[in-house]
Design an enzyme around this catalytic site. Structure first.
Site, PDB file in Angstrom:
ATOM      1  N   GLY A   1       0.835  -1.192   0.000  1.00  0.00           N
ATOM      2  CA  GLY A   1       0.000   0.000   0.000  1.00  0.00           C
ATOM      3  C   GLY A   1       0.868   1.240   0.000  1.00  0.00           C
ATOM      4  O   GLY A   1       2.039   1.184   0.409  1.00  0.00           O
TER       5      GLY A   1
ATOM      6  N   GLN B   1       2.860   9.950   1.642  1.00  0.00           N
ATOM      7  CA  GLN B   1       4.163   9.278   1.560  1.00  0.00           C
ATOM      8  C   GLN B   1       4.937   9.668   0.302  1.00  0.00           C
ATOM      9  O   GLN B   1       6.130   9.366   0.197  1.00  0.00           O
ATOM     10  CB  GLN B   1       3.992   7.756   1.588  1.00  0.00           C
ATOM     11  CG  GLN B   1       3.491   7.227   2.920  1.00  0.00           C
ATOM     12  CD  GLN B   1       3.363   5.726   2.878  1.00  0.00           C
ATOM     13  OE1 GLN B   1       2.391   5.181   2.361  1.00  0.00           O
ATOM     14  NE2 GLN B   1       4.359   5.025   3.406  1.00  0.00           N
TER      15      GLN B   1
ATOM     16  N   HIS C   1      -4.208   0.978   7.960  1.00  0.00           N
ATOM     17  CA  HIS C   1      -2.816   1.449   7.956  1.00  0.00           C
ATOM     18  C   HIS C   1      -2.659   2.634   6.996  1.00  0.00           C
ATOM     19  O   HIS C   1      -2.113   3.674   7.374  1.00  0.00           O
ATOM     20  CB  HIS C   1      -1.856   0.315   7.557  1.00  0.00           C
ATOM     21  CG  HIS C   1      -0.425   0.760   7.443  1.00  0.00           C
ATOM     22  ND1 HIS C   1       0.550   0.365   8.328  1.00  0.00           N
ATOM     23  CD2 HIS C   1       0.177   1.607   6.565  1.00  0.00           C
ATOM     24  CE1 HIS C   1       1.695   0.951   7.996  1.00  0.00           C
ATOM     25  NE2 HIS C   1       1.499   1.706   6.921  1.00  0.00           N
ATOM     26  N   GLU C   2      -3.141   2.454   5.756  1.00  0.00           N
ATOM     27  CA  GLU C   2      -3.001   3.524   4.759  1.00  0.00           C
ATOM     28  C   GLU C   2      -3.816   4.747   5.161  1.00  0.00           C
ATOM     29  O   GLU C   2      -3.382   5.883   4.999  1.00  0.00           O
ATOM     30  CB  GLU C   2      -3.409   3.028   3.365  1.00  0.00           C
ATOM     31  CG  GLU C   2      -2.559   1.878   2.828  1.00  0.00           C
ATOM     32  CD  GLU C   2      -1.065   2.118   2.948  1.00  0.00           C
ATOM     33  OE1 GLU C   2      -0.612   3.268   2.815  1.00  0.00           O
ATOM     34  OE2 GLU C   2      -0.336   1.139   3.212  1.00  0.00           O
TER      35      GLU C   2
ATOM     36  N   HIS D   1      -2.303   7.350   7.447  1.00  0.00           N
ATOM     37  CA  HIS D   1      -1.419   8.343   6.818  1.00  0.00           C
ATOM     38  C   HIS D   1      -2.187   9.611   6.434  1.00  0.00           C
ATOM     39  O   HIS D   1      -1.626  10.704   6.456  1.00  0.00           O
ATOM     40  CB  HIS D   1      -0.754   7.758   5.567  1.00  0.00           C
ATOM     41  CG  HIS D   1       0.368   6.791   5.861  1.00  0.00           C
ATOM     42  ND1 HIS D   1       1.504   7.155   6.544  1.00  0.00           N
ATOM     43  CD2 HIS D   1       0.532   5.483   5.554  1.00  0.00           C
ATOM     44  CE1 HIS D   1       2.319   6.108   6.638  1.00  0.00           C
ATOM     45  NE2 HIS D   1       1.754   5.077   6.048  1.00  0.00           N
TER      46      HIS D   1
ATOM     47  N   CYS E   1       6.181  -0.330   7.301  1.00  0.00           N
ATOM     48  CA  CYS E   1       5.780   0.822   6.494  1.00  0.00           C
ATOM     49  C   CYS E   1       6.978   1.312   5.677  1.00  0.00           C
ATOM     50  O   CYS E   1       8.088   1.357   6.196  1.00  0.00           O
ATOM     51  CB  CYS E   1       5.299   1.937   7.427  1.00  0.00           C
ATOM     52  SG  CYS E   1       4.782   3.439   6.580  1.00  0.00           S
ATOM     53  N   LEU E   2       6.726   1.678   4.420  1.00  0.00           N
ATOM     54  CA  LEU E   2       7.812   2.147   3.555  1.00  0.00           C
ATOM     55  C   LEU E   2       8.422   3.457   4.054  1.00  0.00           C
ATOM     56  O   LEU E   2       9.551   3.786   3.703  1.00  0.00           O
ATOM     57  CB  LEU E   2       7.308   2.325   2.116  1.00  0.00           C
ATOM     58  CG  LEU E   2       6.833   1.040   1.424  1.00  0.00           C
ATOM     59  CD1 LEU E   2       6.186   1.369   0.086  1.00  0.00           C
ATOM     60  CD2 LEU E   2       7.978   0.044   1.238  1.00  0.00           C
TER      61      LEU E   2
HETATM   62 ZN    ZN Z   1       2.639   3.205   5.926  1.00  0.00          ZN
END
Ligand code: ZN
Length: 184
Positions: free
Chosen positions: A45, A50, A141-142, A145, A98-99
């Site tokens: 995701g 991000q 999770h997404e 953000h 997470c990236l």
């Molecule tokens: Zn993340």
């Protein structure tokens, strides 16, 4: 086109994102770039903050996890102008990474289902749907953000303190990644 991924500590990850209208410039290209960036970084995701944009948009392709979670077998989706309207009180354990926080993996609690209102990217029609199981975990999770949160915010005080050094190292650009990053 690959976009650099914003790393922990950058203020763009802490802002509340906003809805956009149909005439937001370059939306199709932006979504296509987000897919490219997510796949290259081997994420499941990616949310717009991000890649440095505070708009309520995220993409998810969790289909690669179908062996462990059969419900994600065809869960490849774009969520635009997303707003969670209801969450289950029942919580489940969720092991996350997470990236924007490379190298950190922790187990937190998430609601087992959610109701989410969002806008179809093709027709721009609004809809509300119920999402359950592992799909609900990935969406939460997404979605975090978009509200300026990251998954480690859900940890207890002790765990947070233990992670402080690792998080500072990420902000300082000391984390190793195989994708391009934007540092604070
Ligand atoms: Zn993340």
């Amino acid at each position: 086109m690959l976009l650099p991924i914003v790393q922990y500590g950058h203020p763009v990850l802490r802002k509340t994102s906003v809805d956009i209208t149909k005439d937001y410039e370059g939306l199709d290209k932006l979504i296509s770039d987000m897919w490219d960036t997510m796949y290259k970084a081997e994420g499941i995701g990616l949310a717009a903050p991000q890649i440095g944009r505070n708009i309520r948009l995220f993409v998810i392709d969790a289909t690669c996890l179908k062996d462990d979670h059969p419900e994600v077998a065809d869960f490849k989706r774009v969520f635009l102008n997303a707003h969670i309207t209801e969450r289950s009180e029942t919580l489940v354990d969720s092991a996350e990474g997470c990236l924007s926080l490379p190298g950190i993996n922790e187990t937190i609690k998430r609601s087992s289902w959610i109701k989410i209102r969002h806008t179809d990217v093709e027709t721009f029609e609004e809809k509300e749907e119920l999402i359950e199981g592992y799909c609900a975990i990935v969406v939460q999770h997404e979605y975090d953000h978009l509200d300026g949160k990251v998954f480690t915010d859900h940890l207890g005080a002790l765990k947070k303190r233990l992670l402080k050094g690792k998080l500072s190292a990420i902000s300082a650009g000391k984390a190793r990644t195989h994708y391009r990053v934007t540092l604070p």
